[in-house]
Scaffold this active site. Sequence first.
Site, PDB file in Angstrom:
ATOM      1  N   HIS A   1      -1.544   4.203 -14.556  1.00 11.57           N
ATOM      2  CA  HIS A   1      -2.240   3.687 -13.382  1.00 11.57           C
ATOM      3  C   HIS A   1      -1.914   4.500 -12.123  1.00 11.57           C
ATOM      4  O   HIS A   1      -2.596   4.368 -11.090  1.00 11.57           O
ATOM      5  CB  HIS A   1      -1.859   2.221 -13.152  1.00 11.57           C
ATOM      6  CG  HIS A   1      -2.981   1.394 -12.601  1.00 11.57           C
ATOM      7  ND1 HIS A   1      -3.840   1.851 -11.626  1.00 11.57           N
ATOM      8  CD2 HIS A   1      -3.381   0.122 -12.883  1.00 11.57           C
ATOM      9  CE1 HIS A   1      -4.714   0.908 -11.336  1.00 11.57           C
ATOM     10  NE2 HIS A   1      -4.467  -0.152 -12.077  1.00 11.57           N
TER      11      HIS A   1
ATOM     12  N   ASP B   1      -7.426   4.616 -11.725  1.00 10.67           N
ATOM     13  CA  ASP B   1      -7.536   3.161 -11.653  1.00 10.67           C
ATOM     14  C   ASP B   1      -8.269   2.601 -12.866  1.00 10.67           C
ATOM     15  O   ASP B   1      -8.726   3.344 -13.747  1.00 10.67           O
ATOM     16  CB  ASP B   1      -8.249   2.753 -10.362  1.00 10.67           C
ATOM     17  CG  ASP B   1      -7.464   3.153  -9.119  1.00 10.67           C
ATOM     18  OD1 ASP B   1      -6.222   3.114  -9.176  1.00 10.67           O
ATOM     19  OD2 ASP B   1      -8.098   3.508  -8.117  1.00 10.67           O
TER      20      ASP B   1
END
Length: 413
Positions: A386, A390
């Site tokens: 992450h 995203d």
Amino acid sequence: MAVEVVMPKLGMAMKEGTVSLWNKAVGDSVEKGEPIASVNSEKIEIDVESPTEGTVLKIAVSEGEGVPPGTVICYIGNPGEEIGAQTISASEQKTGVENQELSNDLNCSVNQAKARGDRVKISPVAKKMAEAANLDIEKIKGTGPGGRVTKEDVQEALKAQRELQTVQPKETRIEPQLVSAQKTQAQQVPFSGIRKVIAGRMHGSLQKTAQLTMNMKVDVTELIALQKQTADVVQKNFNNKLTVTDFIARAVVLSLKKHQDMNSALIEDKIHLFKQVHLGMAVALEKGLVVPVIRHAENCSLNDLSRSIKELAQKARQGQLSNEDMQGSTFTISNLGAYGVEHFTPVLNPPETGILGVGAVFDTPVYVGENLERRSILPLSLTFDHRVLDGTPAAAFLQTVKQYLEVPITMLI
């Protein structure tokens, strides 16, 4: 003249190899080509075979010790033959008096202790410690490979003996070896070799990355039908058999070309976006997991990709992978479908940004328009870093993989 057995070089990048297990002890006879030890480097482990017939005269590198390739690990010759000073290995010359004493122990003749008619497996150092403490080696539980009694087993027995001497009258003292056995009911396996390397990499992966996993189900009914329809043609013209895994790999490669942010790595505060796809395919072995790499997978046809997957898997199971075969991957696929697993959480293979977990195909009723049909469903689990991207771009990548698999003809055009 004694023959030197050296640490093999397991790949061009190898700097150190470790002896994980000795199959022979000093004084044992060996045949030419007989496995005498197991050695490992990174995730590669192979058996070292005797280059000649004879007797093990000296073991120069103990289990768990790492040495550079080319270092002498043992000597084989005629019984009673002396080893000249000029043949002593470099690693031995660097050590002090303590290692010299260990070397002398290793030159002892083969252990003669018997347990129910069989020889007790015990390392020379452990034997010397046990004899000095008047411990019965037949009553010490060995936790080393094959039940071998190690130095740590003797130390545990001595510790138990000291504890009993402080809490029990001498005339009622219980055998310390029995107490040690009662305290340790489970089998103890050395945490070393491939298992230790994998543990370090996986623990580091979870500590240093922000991992998130998303799941998606894919209808592969048409893909399985296409696989069956083309089976005879592929076998006849290419002498090959395409598997569902081959189609998944092809879909991943094509999807990575469209979503370069998933084909990336965060290295030293810079995100590296790769144009080439070096695809890692996880292979489960008895001693651990290895990830051979198909380089420039973007240039491979479906058939080429299929052959590469099979060839690397075979090399992995035969212990023939080199360090180069397992380096440089930009994305990894891990398939647990053969074990009936559906969704799972794969752990990133650093420094990659993504890894795709593949589950088992299962049949279930699905509404197609107004009709209820039997369809084949494939579960996918995508773990991504992450920090690099995203959830939306990661989901877009997974959606593209799904589209290729649900309309498989697009992978052949």
